[in-house]
Design a protein around this motif. Structure first.
Motif, short mmCIF file in Angstrom:
data_model
loop_
_atom_site.label_atom_id
_atom_site.label_comp_id
_atom_site.label_asym_id
_atom_site.label_seq_id
_atom_site.Cartn_x
_atom_site.Cartn_y
_atom_site.Cartn_z
N ARG A 189 -51.31 -14.82 -64.90
CA ARG A 189 -50.99 -15.61 -63.92
C ARG A 189 -50.45 -16.75 -64.55
NH1 ARG A 189 -52.45 -18.70 -60.02
NH2 ARG A 189 -53.16 -20.91 -60.32
N LEU A 190 -50.45 -17.00 -65.89
CA LEU A 190 -49.64 -18.09 -66.64
C LEU A 190 -48.19 -17.67 -66.56
CD1 LEU A 190 -49.88 -20.91 -68.07
CD2 LEU A 190 -50.43 -19.83 -70.17
N SER A 191 -47.93 -16.54 -66.75
CA SER A 191 -46.54 -15.76 -66.78
C SER A 191 -45.98 -16.23 -65.32
CB SER A 191 -46.42 -14.26 -67.30
OG SER A 191 -45.00 -14.03 -67.08
N GLU A 192 -46.76 -15.89 -64.50
CA GLU A 192 -46.04 -16.17 -62.88
C GLU A 192 -45.95 -17.78 -62.64
OE1 GLU A 192 -49.19 -14.12 -60.77
OE2 GLU A 192 -48.28 -12.35 -60.88
N ILE A 193 -46.96 -18.39 -63.21
CA ILE A 193 -46.61 -19.90 -62.89
C ILE A 193 -45.56 -20.51 -63.74
CG2 ILE A 193 -47.68 -22.20 -63.46
CD1 ILE A 193 -50.51 -21.04 -63.23
N GLY A 194 -45.21 -19.86 -65.03
CA GLY A 194 -44.15 -20.04 -65.62
C GLY A 194 -42.82 -20.02 -64.92
N VAL A 195 -42.67 -18.88 -64.30
CA VAL A 195 -41.64 -18.46 -63.42
C VAL A 195 -41.44 -19.43 -62.48
CG1 VAL A 195 -40.34 -16.82 -62.07
CG2 VAL A 195 -41.73 -15.85 -64.20
N ALA A 196 -42.48 -19.57 -61.72
CA ALA A 196 -42.33 -20.78 -60.60
C ALA A 196 -41.87 -22.03 -60.93
CB ALA A 196 -43.78 -20.53 -59.73
N VAL A 197 -42.50 -22.47 -62.14
CA VAL A 197 -42.32 -23.64 -62.72
C VAL A 197 -40.86 -23.87 -63.05
CG1 VAL A 197 -42.64 -25.29 -64.58
CG2 VAL A 197 -44.81 -24.24 -63.33
N LYS A 198 -40.37 -22.84 -63.68
CA LYS A 198 -39.03 -22.78 -64.36
C LYS A 198 -37.92 -22.98 -62.90
CE LYS A 198 -35.70 -20.25 -67.24
NZ LYS A 198 -35.41 -19.11 -68.09
N ASN A 199 -38.19 -22.13 -62.08
CA ASN A 199 -37.22 -22.06 -60.80
C ASN A 199 -37.41 -23.21 -60.08
OD1 ASN A 199 -36.70 -19.44 -61.42
ND2 ASN A 199 -38.30 -18.44 -59.95
N PHE A 200 -38.70 -23.90 -59.91
CA PHE A 200 -38.59 -25.25 -59.26
C PHE A 200 -37.87 -26.24 -60.09
CE2 PHE A 200 -40.81 -29.30 -58.65
CZ PHE A 200 -40.39 -29.51 -57.47
N SER A 201 -38.13 -26.27 -61.27
CA SER A 201 -37.80 -27.54 -62.24
C SER A 201 -36.00 -27.51 -62.05
CB SER A 201 -37.94 -27.38 -63.59
OG SER A 201 -39.44 -27.30 -63.56
N ALA A 202 -35.39 -26.34 -61.98
CA ALA A 202 -33.98 -26.03 -62.17
C ALA A 202 -33.54 -26.54 -60.86
CB ALA A 202 -33.71 -24.61 -62.23
N GLY A 235 -30.81 -34.62 -60.35
CA GLY A 235 -30.02 -34.96 -61.46
C GLY A 235 -31.05 -35.34 -62.60
N VAL A 236 -32.28 -35.25 -62.43
CA VAL A 236 -33.23 -35.39 -63.48
C VAL A 236 -34.43 -34.46 -63.22
CG1 VAL A 236 -33.08 -37.85 -63.48
CG2 VAL A 236 -34.67 -36.84 -61.81
N LYS A 237 -35.03 -33.94 -64.35
CA LYS A 237 -36.17 -33.20 -64.37
C LYS A 237 -37.47 -33.64 -63.71
CE LYS A 237 -34.84 -31.01 -69.00
NZ LYS A 237 -34.50 -29.74 -68.39
N SER A 272 -41.40 -34.48 -62.71
CA SER A 272 -42.63 -34.73 -63.69
C SER A 272 -43.58 -33.80 -63.47
CB SER A 272 -43.21 -36.04 -63.04
OG SER A 272 -43.61 -35.97 -61.81
N VAL A 273 -44.58 -33.81 -64.46
CA VAL A 273 -45.59 -32.47 -64.29
C VAL A 273 -46.31 -33.01 -62.95
CG1 VAL A 273 -47.77 -31.89 -65.29
CG2 VAL A 273 -45.76 -32.43 -66.64
N ARG A 274 -46.73 -34.21 -62.58
CA ARG A 274 -47.48 -34.19 -61.25
C ARG A 274 -46.63 -33.73 -60.07
NH1 ARG A 274 -49.93 -40.23 -60.21
NH2 ARG A 274 -51.19 -39.35 -61.96
N THR A 275 -45.44 -34.14 -60.15
CA THR A 275 -44.24 -33.73 -58.82
C THR A 275 -44.66 -32.23 -58.89
OG1 THR A 275 -42.93 -35.51 -59.14
CG2 THR A 275 -41.85 -33.54 -58.03
N ILE A 276 -44.28 -31.33 -59.95
CA ILE A 276 -44.37 -30.06 -60.06
C ILE A 276 -45.72 -29.40 -59.55
CG2 ILE A 276 -44.39 -27.71 -61.55
CD1 ILE A 276 -42.42 -29.27 -63.42
N ALA A 277 -46.91 -30.07 -59.90
CA ALA A 277 -48.15 -29.77 -59.72
C ALA A 277 -48.34 -29.70 -57.97
CB ALA A 277 -49.17 -30.28 -60.39
N ASP A 278 -47.91 -31.09 -57.71
CA ASP A 278 -48.03 -31.39 -56.23
C ASP A 278 -47.36 -30.28 -54.99
OD1 ASP A 278 -49.71 -33.26 -56.65
OD2 ASP A 278 -48.30 -34.97 -56.41
#
Length: 242
Positions: free
Chosen positions: A101-114, A121-123, A125-131
């Protein structure tokens, strides 16, 4: 062996590549590899393995060192060996199996962040990713910490061509070989930090503890550590550049 003789041997090795000369230099400075290997004992790797990594780094450092640059060999070889040991730990940690599950979350977070950084033009925030991904902030922090989507080695978005890594400037008070200039620069940058803030930097970047381990030491939540760390990295960046 006097320093002048060592410098002469380093010049001879640079010119000839004679392995016998390299081994003679290595014998002189093997004690530094030993000292640095012992500093990392107790982190899940046997001392003999650490010493082997450090000794190999010493040999590679001798190969790379240029005596014509006017730098003392001890000043050069200490961070070189330390860096190799830290790289060994990081490579080893990547081999640890991450929960699915954490691996799947990591992939999703990485894709969304990119995607977010590309559009804004900026990374994010943790809150934005979570929301957006409908995750808890704790899950996002764990995914970032394990996956390295947002690097905490860099000084919170400095010039890519500048070596602003905390690992590059953080010095242990008891390490007689560490660069004096780097240590003093970091101390000056942390002059207005509280005891808790200094402890956080110490735990995360000198002791290389995880955010959860740091939180336990400080008696706070992991989210508190994550937020404070981002704030302190930005503050350090400003102070170091000022």
């Amino acid at each position: 062996m006097a320093d002048e003789k060592v410098n002469e041997l380093l010049r001879q090795y640079k010119e000839t590549g004679d392995i016998a000369i390299r081994n003679q230099i290595a014998e002189k400075y093997l004690y530094i590899a030993d000292i640095l290997a012992k500093k990392f004992v107790g982190r899940g790797v046997e001392y003999d393995d650490l010493k082997q990594v450090a000794a190999f780094a010493l040999l590679r450092g001798i190969d790379r060192f240029d005596p014509n640059l006017g730098m003392q060999f001890t000043t050069f070889i200490t961070p070189t060996i330390t860096g190799e040991i830290k790289n060994y730990f990081r490579d080893k940690s990547r081999m640890v199996k991450v929960p699915r599950r954490l691996s799947e979350i990591g992939v999703a977070v990485k894709n969304f962040s990119a995607q977010y950084e590309s559009q804004n033009g900026v990374k994010p925030s943790v809150r934005t990713i979570a929301d957006v991904l409908k995750l808890t902030e704790e899950e996002v922090v764990q995914a970032l910490e394990i996956g390295g989507t947002i690097s905490l080695d860099s000084m919170a978005g400095g010039d890519e061509n500048e070596d602003k890594s905390l690992y590059g400037v953080l010095a242990d008070d008891d390490d007689q070989y560490e660069s004096f200039e780097n240590r003093e620069a970091l101390r000056a940058a942390m002059r207005d930090f509280t005891d808790t803030e200094r402890a956080l930097i110490q735990y995360r970047y000198a002791d290389e503890l995880s955010q959860s381990e740091t939180a336990k030491r400080l008696g706070v939540s992991q989210m508190f550590v994550s937020r404070m760390e981002r704030k302190l990295l930005l503050k350090l960046k400003e102070n170091l550049q000022g």
